[in-house]
Design a protein around this motif. Structure first.
Motif, PDB file in Angstrom:
ATOM      1  N   UNK A 184      -0.049  -8.860   7.693  1.00 19.96           N
ATOM      2  CA  UNK A 184       0.091  -8.891   6.237  1.00 19.96           C
ATOM      3  C   UNK A 184       0.757  -7.603   5.794  1.00 19.96           C
ATOM      4  N   UNK A 185       1.696  -7.715   4.861  1.00 20.04           N
ATOM      5  CA  UNK A 185       2.406  -6.543   4.374  1.00 20.04           C
ATOM      6  C   UNK A 185       2.715  -6.733   2.890  1.00 20.04           C
ATOM      7  N   UNK A 186       1.898  -6.178   2.003  1.00 18.71           N
ATOM      8  CA  UNK A 186       2.186  -6.314   0.569  1.00 18.71           C
ATOM      9  C   UNK A 186       3.410  -5.504   0.171  1.00 18.71           C
ATOM     10  N   UNK A 187       3.871  -5.756  -1.040  1.00 21.27           N
ATOM     11  CA  UNK A 187       5.098  -5.108  -1.505  1.00 21.27           C
ATOM     12  C   UNK A 187       4.926  -3.604  -1.657  1.00 21.27           C
ATOM     13  N   UNK A 188       3.726  -3.148  -2.051  1.00 21.46           N
ATOM     14  CA  UNK A 188       3.539  -1.703  -2.187  1.00 21.46           C
ATOM     15  C   UNK A 188       3.587  -0.994  -0.838  1.00 21.46           C
ATOM     16  N   UNK A 189       3.145  -1.658   0.227  1.00 24.52           N
ATOM     17  CA  UNK A 189       3.252  -1.068   1.564  1.00 24.52           C
ATOM     18  C   UNK A 189       4.710  -0.972   1.997  1.00 24.52           C
ATOM     19  N   UNK A 190       5.515  -1.972   1.657  1.00 19.89           N
ATOM     20  CA  UNK A 190       6.943  -1.909   1.971  1.00 19.89           C
ATOM     21  C   UNK A 190       7.614  -0.750   1.239  1.00 19.89           C
ATOM     22  N   UNK A 191       7.232  -0.546  -0.028  1.00 22.00           N
ATOM     23  CA  UNK A 191       7.810   0.566  -0.794  1.00 22.00           C
ATOM     24  C   UNK A 191       7.392   1.913  -0.213  1.00 22.00           C
ATOM     25  N   UNK A 192       6.132   2.036   0.207  1.00 22.92           N
ATOM     26  CA  UNK A 192       5.670   3.288   0.802  1.00 22.92           C
ATOM     27  C   UNK A 192       6.382   3.567   2.133  1.00 22.92           C
ATOM     28  N   UNK A 193       6.592   2.530   2.930  1.00 24.77           N
ATOM     29  CA  UNK A 193       7.311   2.710   4.194  1.00 24.77           C
ATOM     30  C   UNK A 193       8.739   3.179   3.951  1.00 24.77           C
ATOM     31  N   UNK A 194       9.398   2.592   2.973  1.00 21.97           N
ATOM     32  CA  UNK A 194      10.760   3.014   2.634  1.00 21.97           C
ATOM     33  C   UNK A 194      10.791   4.461   2.166  1.00 21.97           C
ATOM     34  N   UNK A 195       9.812   4.837   1.379  1.00 23.72           N
ATOM     35  CA  UNK A 195       9.746   6.216   0.878  1.00 23.72           C
ATOM     36  C   UNK A 195       9.484   7.205   2.009  1.00 23.72           C
ATOM     37  N   UNK A 196       8.596   6.833   2.942  1.00 26.11           N
ATOM     38  CA  UNK A 196       8.300   7.712   4.076  1.00 26.11           C
ATOM     39  C   UNK A 196       9.550   7.992   4.909  1.00 26.11           C
ATOM     40  N   UNK A 197      10.326   6.935   5.165  1.00 24.20           N
ATOM     41  CA  UNK A 197      11.516   7.104   6.007  1.00 24.20           C
ATOM     42  C   UNK A 197      12.597   7.883   5.266  1.00 24.20           C
ATOM     43  N   UNK A 198      12.824   7.553   4.012  1.00 19.71           N
ATOM     44  CA  UNK A 198      13.917   8.170   3.257  1.00 19.71           C
ATOM     45  C   UNK A 198      13.686   9.657   3.010  1.00 19.71           C
TER      46      UNK A 198
END
Length: 751
Positions: A464-478
């Motif tokens: 399971x991967x909610x949208x807020x987790x996807x946003x946090x992952x993108x922020x961590x990498x960027x």
């Protein structure tokens, strides 16, 4: 007669100068034996004609008899034969080189399929790739944006040209269609307008999936020893998540995917529980480390180069076991992070550790309370407060570290010299939605901030991967320095295997209304007596409720000591003992909390009972995923709910309907259930159902009490317990008084 002989002698001397041209050689050379026969026959024919001419007398025209000496003819044939053999040998060598090159090219690249075939294959296995974000340094991002704008403008120009040609044709038709011309002109303006930037869209890619494990060796050229270890496990065919993720994670194959040329790739994978995610990220990580070891050669230094984070110790131990199966004979090692790896004089005390942590079910808080059991060869021995370091000055000589966030963070912060992480090139987040949740987010981000390798790559894995987790992952990498300083653009690709946020369709799911807590206990006992399938897992909301249920049903099975309880308040040795007994079949029914709801693989679990409803839809999916793993059929999940749970059930029923494994689920039930508000969802996720919380009031405790006894029986039982406690206290007092009298009789003071 002499004149005839002179004439013949002249003709033979002239024939050398007037010999006819050589015939053209055919594509296929004639055998030598056939050439000799034809020349001999020709000589006999020529002699016969010469004898006939001599008998008839001289003719009017001079006769020229063409003959070749036998030695010259044989030399010509041998020369022709040698040239032909040289040509054939050159052709053979050329063909061999071409075949070798073709084999090498096919062995180092995946099978090239038609794009239509690739799309149909991805659709058949329900694999969907989406580029969530394009990341990197500002220069690279500006270049990528300019390229996208140019492509968009060119596409707009071509579209406008096509519309203009249509417009010119319509103008010639006459004045009657002037209105249509104006409408077409408006359409032209819309078509010529610039399109939205590519960053606002989610682009899809279509890589070629792996269909057989043999392709790992033939097409992707992974390590031979690693391939043998994979095949020893006797996997029949790769699962959907393995088919889709391996082509993107294996080195040297990303440039073959359209849209990922000359880019670094970070992967986010969403796949059902029990679909083989551990193997999907273990194979590329091990192959990458083996290649790195061969490339560095003598300059290779052992140390932590890959990190796998998991939310619980049970899941971390399971991941270590899976890695060890694949690492046999490769020269790469794996270790599970434990407290014994940190020297005693550097360990953080409980008081300081509690200030920085906020763990789920107190799991990480119990790290310091576990027994100091002996670890592998990596354990550090301390003598007189000094650390017995290895020759290279590091505590861990293994390349792969599997750990929970808090313990690894303590090791990095307290012992940076013993746990250097500057060479870590891969970080894998298993159950990433939990690690990116508020409970573990600060610890996860702190660990990632200590990783300074310019070649660091990320991968996120969960069911399971909610949208807020996807946003946090993108922020961590960027925001990571390795990404900002890189000369290449990075793309975060999301892979969805199957249907997102759903359970496996092979699991039979039922939901039962029991009205009250007493109804739950009655339904559970009826199940025990009628159709209990073992081994079985029972999930509850809190630790006190798990203990209460264990005390209530521990003797309900005909064979004693077959029911056990597992929670985070137990010591590490007690938890491992219960886990081993359950896996060995000594325990049939295991009562637990959400501690075992994620990632832990119990092979053969036939039944999962949600005695208390889960705190979220994701928690339900993970709980149910403990059965029916790796494609095994026959798994069953039962959920009990009471009157207090009605407002939280709609999401669970929606998952049951989406997965297709629900039994006797009618549409009117989904339509009649109330919708859960966002506030209720947040409160349920953080604290659980109000009536079952640990600090609930007296009235709530009565409703949530796990017991089938009447109030009168409970009063009698409480009186008995109180009487026993009073008698124990009296016995203690009497013993103290008697000991005091005896001591007084012996001591009579000074004389």
């Amino acid at each position: 007669m002499s004149d005839i002989l002179r004439l013949l002698a002249r003709s033979t001397s002239v024939s050398k100068a007037t010999a006819p041209p050589k015939p053209k050689q055919s594509a296929t050379p004639t055998p030598v034996a056939e050439v000799k026969l034809t020349t001999a026959a020709r000589r006999r024919e020529q002699k016969r004609r010469a004898a006939a001419n001599a008998a008839n007398g001289p003719s009017e025209s001079p006769i020229t008899l063409v003959t070749a000496p036998p030695q010259a003819d044989e030399q010509q044939q041998t020369a022709r034969k040698g040239k032909q053999e040289k040509k054939n040998s050159k052709k053979r060598k050329r063909d061999e080189v071409e075949t070798v090159e073709s084999i090498a090219s096919t062995s180092n690249s995946p099978n090239i399929l038609d794009p239509v075939e690739v799309r149909s294959l991805l659709k058949q296995h329900k694999l969907k790739y989406t580029i969530l974000a394009t990341l990197g340094s500002r220069k690279e991002l500006v270049k990528a944006a300019l390229e996208n704008e140019q492509e968009d403008t060119e596409a707009g120009k071509t579209a406008s040209k096509k519309v203009k040609t249509k417009k010119s044709k319509r103008v010639k038709e006459g004045k009657e269609k002037e209105k249509e011309k104006k409408e077409v002109g408006n359409d032209d303006d819309k078509a010529a307008a610039p399109k939205p930037s590519a960053s606002t869209k989610l682009d899809q890619i279509f890589p070629t999936p792996i269909q057989k494990f043999e392709e790992l060796r033939t097409n992707y050229n992974i390590s031979k020893r690693l391939y043998e270890n994979v095949m020893v496990q006797k996997f029949i065919a790769p699962t959907e998540v393995q088919m889709g993720s391996l082509p993107l994670l294996l080195d040297g194959t990303r440039h073959l995917v359209h849209g990922l040329e000359e880019c670094d790739v970070d992967l986010m994978t969403i796949a059902p529980t029990g679909s083989g995610k551990t193997l999907a990220y273990a194979i590329p990580a091990i192959d990458h480390l083996i290649r790195t070891k061969h490339e560095e050669g003598d300059n290779y230094e052992r140390g932590i180069r890959a990190i796998v984070l998991s939310p619980t110790r049970e899941l971390a131990d399971q991941i270590v076991n899976e890695f060890r199966k694949l690492l046999l004979g490769t020269g790469i090692k794996v270790v599970g992070m434990k407290k014994t790896l940190i020297p005693k004089d550097r360990r953080r005390t409980k008081d300081t550790s509690n200030e920085d942590t906020d763990e789920e079910d107190g799991d990480e808080d119990n790290e310091s309370s576990g027994d100091d059991s002996e670890d592998d060869d990596n354990e550090i021995e301390t003598t007189n407060g000094t650390v017995a370091q290895s020759k290279k000055g590091i505590a861990v000589k293994s390349e792969i570290m599997v750990a929970t966030p808090l313990l690894l963070l303590h090791a990095i912060q307290l012992c940076p010299d013993l746990f250097p992480v500057s060479k870590v090139s891969r970080i894998i987040l298993d159950e990433a939605d939990v690690l990116l949740d508020d409970l573990f987010l600060s610890q996860t981000t702190s660990i990632i901030s200590h990783l300074t390798s310019p070649f660091l790559s990320f991968s996120f894995w969960s069911a399971t991967m909610p949208s807020n987790s996807e946003a946090l992952a993108t922020k961590l990498i960027s925001s990571h320095p390795s990404v900002l300083s890189s000369n290449k653009t990075r793309k975060l690709v999301r892979l969805i295997a199957g249907i997102k946020d759903s359970s496996l369709p092979t699991i039979r799911q039922t939901i039962t209304y029991t009205a009250s807590e007493r109804g739950k206990l009655t339904a559970l006992r009826q199940l025990f007596s009628s159709s209990l399938k073992t081994p079985c897992l029972i999930f509850l909301q809190t630790i006190p409720r798990a203990q209460a249920l264990h005390a209530e049903i521990m003797y309900d099975l005909p064979t004693p000591n077959r029911i056990a309880v597992l929670h985070s308040n137990l010591s590490e040795t007690a938890r491992s003992k219960v886990m081993d007994s359950f896996r060995a079949g000594e325990i049939w029914v295991l009562i637990t909390t959400d501690l075992l709801s994620r990632g832990v693989d119990f092979r053969g679990v036939s039944l999962v009972i949600n005695y208390d409803i889960p705190t979220s839809v994701a928690s339900y999916i993970h709980r149910v995923g403990r059965t029916g793993r790796a494609g095994r059929e026959g798994g069953m999940a039962i959920t009990y709910y009471t009157e207090e749970d009605v407002k939280y059930v709609r999401g669970i029923v929606g998952v049951m309907e989406k997965s297709g494994g629900a039994e006797d689920l009618q549409k009117w039930m989904l339509n009649s259930l109330p919708k859960t508000s966002k506030e209720d969802k947040k409160e349920l996720k953080k604290k659980g159902v109000k009536e079952r919380r640990a600090g609930a009031g007296a009235a709530d405790n009565k409703k949530s009490r796990i017991s089938t006894k009447s109030g009168y029986d409970r009063k009698i039982e409480m009186r008995r317990k109180a009487a026993v406690d009073v008698s124990k206290k009296k016995m203690i007092r009497r013993g103290e008084e008697e000991s005091g009298e005896e001591s007084g009789s012996e001591w009579e003071g000074f004389a």
